[in-house]
Design an enzyme around this catalytic site. Structure first.
Site, PDB file in Angstrom:
ATOM      1  N   THR A  14       5.066  -2.554   0.881  1.00  0.00           N
ATOM      2  CA  THR A  14       5.948  -1.842  -0.048  1.00  0.00           C
ATOM      3  C   THR A  14       5.138  -0.976  -1.009  1.00  0.00           C
ATOM      4  OG1 THR A  14       7.446  -3.714   0.081  1.00  0.00           O
ATOM      5  CG2 THR A  14       7.797  -2.196  -1.757  1.00  0.00           C
ATOM      6  N   ARG A  46      -2.758  -5.557   8.184  1.00  0.00           N
ATOM      7  CA  ARG A  46      -2.879  -6.517   9.292  1.00  0.00           C
ATOM      8  C   ARG A  46      -2.652  -5.844  10.649  1.00  0.00           C
ATOM      9  NH1 ARG A  46       0.167 -11.482   6.896  1.00  0.00           N
ATOM     10  NH2 ARG A  46       1.622  -9.755   6.685  1.00  0.00           N
ATOM     11  N   GLU A 131      -2.233  -2.168 -13.957  1.00  0.00           N
ATOM     12  CA  GLU A 131      -0.960  -1.860 -14.627  1.00  0.00           C
ATOM     13  C   GLU A 131       0.255  -2.376 -13.855  1.00  0.00           C
ATOM     14  OE1 GLU A 131      -0.377  -0.172 -17.846  1.00  0.00           O
ATOM     15  OE2 GLU A 131       1.276  -1.445 -17.225  1.00  0.00           O
ATOM     16  N   ILE A 138       6.787  -0.570 -15.760  1.00  0.00           N
ATOM     17  CA  ILE A 138       6.713  -0.544 -17.234  1.00  0.00           C
ATOM     18  C   ILE A 138       5.239  -0.545 -17.657  1.00  0.00           C
ATOM     19  CG2 ILE A 138       7.287  -1.776 -19.370  1.00  0.00           C
ATOM     20  CD1 ILE A 138       9.641  -3.045 -17.962  1.00  0.00           C
ATOM     21  N   ASP A 203       6.411 -17.038 -10.923  1.00  0.00           N
ATOM     22  CA  ASP A 203       6.038 -15.612 -10.921  1.00  0.00           C
ATOM     23  C   ASP A 203       6.024 -15.083 -12.361  1.00  0.00           C
ATOM     24  OD1 ASP A 203       5.806 -12.894  -9.515  1.00  0.00           O
ATOM     25  OD2 ASP A 203       7.584 -12.625 -10.767  1.00  0.00           O
ATOM     26  N   LYS A 207       2.711 -13.585 -14.737  1.00  0.00           N
ATOM     27  CA  LYS A 207       2.684 -12.359 -15.545  1.00  0.00           C
ATOM     28  C   LYS A 207       2.462 -12.694 -17.019  1.00  0.00           C
ATOM     29  CE  LYS A 207       5.771 -10.295 -12.186  1.00  0.00           C
ATOM     30  NZ  LYS A 207       7.185 -10.169 -11.810  1.00  0.00           N
TER      31      LYS A 207
HETATM   32  N1  LIG Z   1       6.745  -5.095  -4.105  1.00  0.00           N
HETATM   33  C1  LIG Z   1       6.774  -4.860  -5.413  1.00  0.00           C
HETATM   34  O1  LIG Z   1       7.740  -4.293  -5.934  1.00  0.00           O
HETATM   35  C2  LIG Z   1       5.610  -5.266  -6.270  1.00  0.00           C
HETATM   36  C3  LIG Z   1       5.685  -5.033  -7.664  1.00  0.00           C
HETATM   37  C4  LIG Z   1       4.598  -5.361  -8.467  1.00  0.00           C
HETATM   38  C5  LIG Z   1       3.474  -5.938  -7.882  1.00  0.00           C
HETATM   39  N2  LIG Z   1       3.448  -6.179  -6.547  1.00  0.00           N
HETATM   40  C6  LIG Z   1       2.229  -6.772  -5.981  1.00  0.00           C
HETATM   41  O2  LIG Z   1       1.647  -5.844  -5.082  1.00  0.00           O
HETATM   42  C7  LIG Z   1       0.993  -6.529  -4.027  1.00  0.00           C
HETATM   43  C8  LIG Z   1       1.539  -6.048  -2.683  1.00  0.00           C
HETATM   44  O3  LIG Z   1       2.927  -6.316  -2.654  1.00  0.00           O
HETATM   45  P1  LIG Z   1       3.879  -5.700  -1.521  1.00  0.00           P
HETATM   46  O4  LIG Z   1       5.268  -5.975  -1.976  1.00  0.00           O
HETATM   47  O5  LIG Z   1       3.496  -4.331  -1.193  1.00  0.00           O
HETATM   48  O6  LIG Z   1       3.542  -6.672  -0.300  1.00  0.00           O
HETATM   49  P2  LIG Z   1       3.877  -6.458   1.237  1.00  0.00           P
HETATM   50  O7  LIG Z   1       4.953  -5.460   1.426  1.00  0.00           O
HETATM   51  O8  LIG Z   1       4.037  -7.815   1.827  1.00  0.00           O
HETATM   52  O9  LIG Z   1       2.520  -5.808   1.803  1.00  0.00           O
HETATM   53  C9  LIG Z   1       1.348  -6.548   1.952  1.00  0.00           C
HETATM   54  C10 LIG Z   1       0.372  -5.732   2.781  1.00  0.00           C
HETATM   55  O10 LIG Z   1      -0.838  -6.467   2.903  1.00  0.00           O
HETATM   56  C11 LIG Z   1      -1.263  -6.435   4.260  1.00  0.00           C
HETATM   57  N3  LIG Z   1      -2.034  -7.634   4.570  1.00  0.00           N
HETATM   58  C12 LIG Z   1      -1.640  -8.925   4.518  1.00  0.00           C
HETATM   59  N4  LIG Z   1      -2.623  -9.727   4.901  1.00  0.00           N
HETATM   60  C13 LIG Z   1      -3.664  -8.941   5.195  1.00  0.00           C
HETATM   61  C14 LIG Z   1      -4.973  -9.173   5.669  1.00  0.00           C
HETATM   62  N5  LIG Z   1      -5.415 -10.414   5.910  1.00  0.00           N
HETATM   63  N6  LIG Z   1      -5.780  -8.114   5.873  1.00  0.00           N
HETATM   64  C15 LIG Z   1      -5.346  -6.851   5.641  1.00  0.00           C
HETATM   65  N7  LIG Z   1      -4.124  -6.563   5.204  1.00  0.00           N
HETATM   66  C16 LIG Z   1      -3.292  -7.595   4.986  1.00  0.00           C
HETATM   67  C17 LIG Z   1       0.008  -6.352   5.078  1.00  0.00           C
HETATM   68  O11 LIG Z   1      -0.266  -5.818   6.361  1.00  0.00           O
HETATM   69  P3  LIG Z   1       0.885  -5.538   7.437  1.00  0.00           P
HETATM   70  O12 LIG Z   1       1.772  -4.497   6.835  1.00  0.00           O
HETATM   71  O13 LIG Z   1       0.166  -5.020   8.629  1.00  0.00           O
HETATM   72  O14 LIG Z   1       1.564  -6.844   7.671  1.00  0.00           O
HETATM   73  C18 LIG Z   1       0.848  -5.431   4.199  1.00  0.00           C
HETATM   74  O15 LIG Z   1       0.592  -4.094   4.519  1.00  0.00           O
HETATM   75  C19 LIG Z   1       1.214  -8.012  -4.315  1.00  0.00           C
HETATM   76  O16 LIG Z   1       0.124  -8.523  -5.043  1.00  0.00           O
HETATM   77  C20 LIG Z   1       2.458  -8.025  -5.171  1.00  0.00           C
HETATM   78  O17 LIG Z   1       2.530  -9.161  -6.015  1.00  0.00           O
HETATM   79  C21 LIG Z   1       4.486  -5.857  -5.734  1.00  0.00           C
END
Ligand SMILES: NC(=O)c1ccc[n+]([C@@H]2O[C@H](COP(=O)([O-])OP(=O)(O)OC[C@H]3O[C@@H](n4cnc5c(N)ncnc54)[C@H](OP(=O)(O)O)[C@@H]3O)[C@@H](O)[C@H]2O)c1
Length: 447
Positions: A14, A46, A131, A138, A203, A207
């Site tokens: 995402t 991945r 951030e 925010i 969670d 934070k």
């Molecule tokens: N989503 C939000 O709105 C949001 C908001 C604030 C903070 N965050 C933080 O941002 C971070 C990412 O969140 P997200 O929502 O984007 O997660 P996500 O959609 O689950 O994406 C995770 C990514 O990491 C990759 N990944 C997982 N294991 C891996 C490995 N062993 N080697 C290489 N790549 C790997 C996955 O690959 P594949 O795609 O190939 O499976 C995927 O592309 C997290 O720390 C989350 O807490 C997210």
């Protein structure tokens, strides 16, 4: 023009895909503002074959994020994988050790290992920017780390988890049960298949641990935070709150108290017409009370591809412009040990809901137990939930426990807990009493 800034981005989910979209969409704008080009020199995730809706063909692919982190071609490692340990931690450490700047959105990693990572970043003279890790779009990290850096912060609190806020808001607006709304949130993608981490308050605690350190200059102490989730909130509580002029919100609250820092995550009653009560759905809010600035309230999107990418990109832009600040505001070597305040000493008003057996003397006994602890009652109402009113829901059986809702005057946590325990031990109630803190808001102080 300076050399281009080369990024290595690990995690293309995402946030990662959102960032690639923004970097492409605002390419010229970012170059103009940074005074140099910002280019992606490598990516890792991945599954290479996955369609991510962004063009990746010309960007070098790394199967191993740790290799990308230390690759000589990149200057900034952007970690968007997630998780407090494992590959995310290994890659961030490898990047810092190799003298690369790091940008991450990973609150779990920072809550568990933030102080050590900050130390490592400072030792290598590089940035560790995060951030996006708290409240998504925010700008609360920069607010605490930069804009309020000359203040003593007295208190920081907020709505930091969109899933919980969505559930509580929907329960109130649509008079539906926790279980029912949670199921819907899962279908709509607002809640995980295993929602424990969100609804259990963890969670929010991650934070809050980061905000607490920035606010008070202490080591990050996630394991010292008192955590209560929203699983125990019933329709009866939501209804009673509404009728008594409150709304229930899951808050993370950190306060500088006499005996130390009081940091807790709990469902809290807030006045219905306060700004924070009106923060609905997946929106987040953070309130800060600082000595010179006064009180601030920031409200905005706490998650999602675009708001989070906006925060990550601003961290990258800071690096491109050469800005380098200690990751946790205070230099890592000067962070103070975390001293936990006694929660028993917390002072405030409370909401108490009891299911009282309809027997002579029950109410007098309850009043006595409250009196024994010098807890005085502001209001007491015997009420049936709307769903149990004859003609609307189930019929009320004679002799069935009667819901009694009390609002106390200000007292201590220790006193209310002792009183409620004694009431439970007296056998006057049919189920565990519900106790919810009524939160004193910064907004109250202004009135
Ligand atoms: N989503 C939000 O709105 C949001 C908001 C604030 C903070 N965050 C933080 O941002 C971070 C990412 O969140 P997200 O929502 O984007 O997660 P996500 O959609 O689950 O994406 C995770 C990514 O990491 C990759 N990944 C997982 N294991 C891996 C490995 N062993 N080697 C290489 N790549 C790997 C996955 O690959 P594949 O795609 O190939 O499976 C995927 O592309 C997290 O720390 C989350 O807490 C997210």
């Amino acid at each position: 023009m300076q050399q281009p800034l080369i990024l290595g981005i690990a995690g293309l989910g995402t946030v990662g895909a959102g960032l690639l979209h923004l970097l492409d969409h605002h390419k010229d704008r970012l170059e103009e503002r940074a005074g140099r080009q910002i280019r992606v020199g490598g990516v890792s995730a991945r599954t290479k074959a996955k369609d991510r809706g962004v063009a990746l063909r010309d960007i070098p692919w790394f199967d191993d994020p740790v290799k990308l982190a230390a690759d000589p071609s990149i200057a900034v490692f952007v970690e968007l994988i997630g998780g407090s340990d494992g590959v995310a931690k290994a890659a961030v450490e490898a990047a810092l050790r190799a003298g690369k700047h790091v940008v991450t959105a990973n609150k779990a990693l920072l809550a568990e290992h933030g102080a050590e990572l900050a130390q490592l970043a400072e030792e290598h003279g590089v940035a560790l920017n995060f951030e996006a890790a708290v409240a998504g779009g925010i700008p609360v990290i920069k607010t605490l780390r930069e804009s309020l850096s000359a203040n003593e912060v007295r208190r920081v609190y907020g709505i930091l988890n969109g899933t919980c806020n969505y559930i509580l808001t929907t329960m109130a607006d649509e008079q539906r049960s926790f279980k029912d709304v949670l199921k819907e949130a899962q279908v709509r993608g607002y809640a995980e298949a295993d929602p424990t981490f969100d609804i259990g308050g963890f969670d929010t605690a991650h934070k809050l641990a980061i905000l607490t350190s920035l606010a008070f200059g202490t080591k990050i102490a996630f394991d010292q935070i008192h955590v209560e989730g929203i699983q125990t909130i019933t329709e009866a509580d939501i209804e009673a709150a509404e009728d008594m002029g409150y709304r229930i919100k899951l808050l993370g609250v950190a306060t500088r108290a006499e005996s130390g820092i009081e940091a807790r995550v709990n469902p809290a009653m807030v006045p219905k017409h306060s700004a924070i009560a009106e923060v609905s759905g997946v929106t987040n809010a953070v309130a800060i009370d600082a000595d010179y600035c006064g009180s601030l309230l920031l409200i905005g999107p706490g998650a999602g591809a675009h708001p989070t990418a906006s925060a990550v990109a601003s961290d990258i832009l800071d690096i491109a412009r050469g800005s380098l600040v200690p990751p946790l505001l205070t230099h890592a070597r000067n962070l103070k040990p975390y001293k936990k305040a006694k929660l028993g000493a917390h002072q405030g008003a409370y909401y108490v809901r009891l299911a009282v057996y309809d027997r002579p003397g029950a109410m007098a006994a309850i009043a006595k137990r409250m009196g024994d602890q010098e807890v005085s009652i502001e209001s007491i109402v015997q009420r049936r939930p709307r769903s149990a009113l004859p003609g609307i829901g189930a019929r009320v059986k004679p002799g069935a426990p009667a819901p009694v809702v009390m609002i106390t005057h200000e007292t201590t946590e220790e006193a209310i807990r002792k009183a409620v325990k004694a009431i439970e031990q007296d056998g006057k109630v049919s189920e565990r009493p519900q106790v919810i803190r009524i939160e004193k808001l910064n907004e109250d102080a202004r009135q």
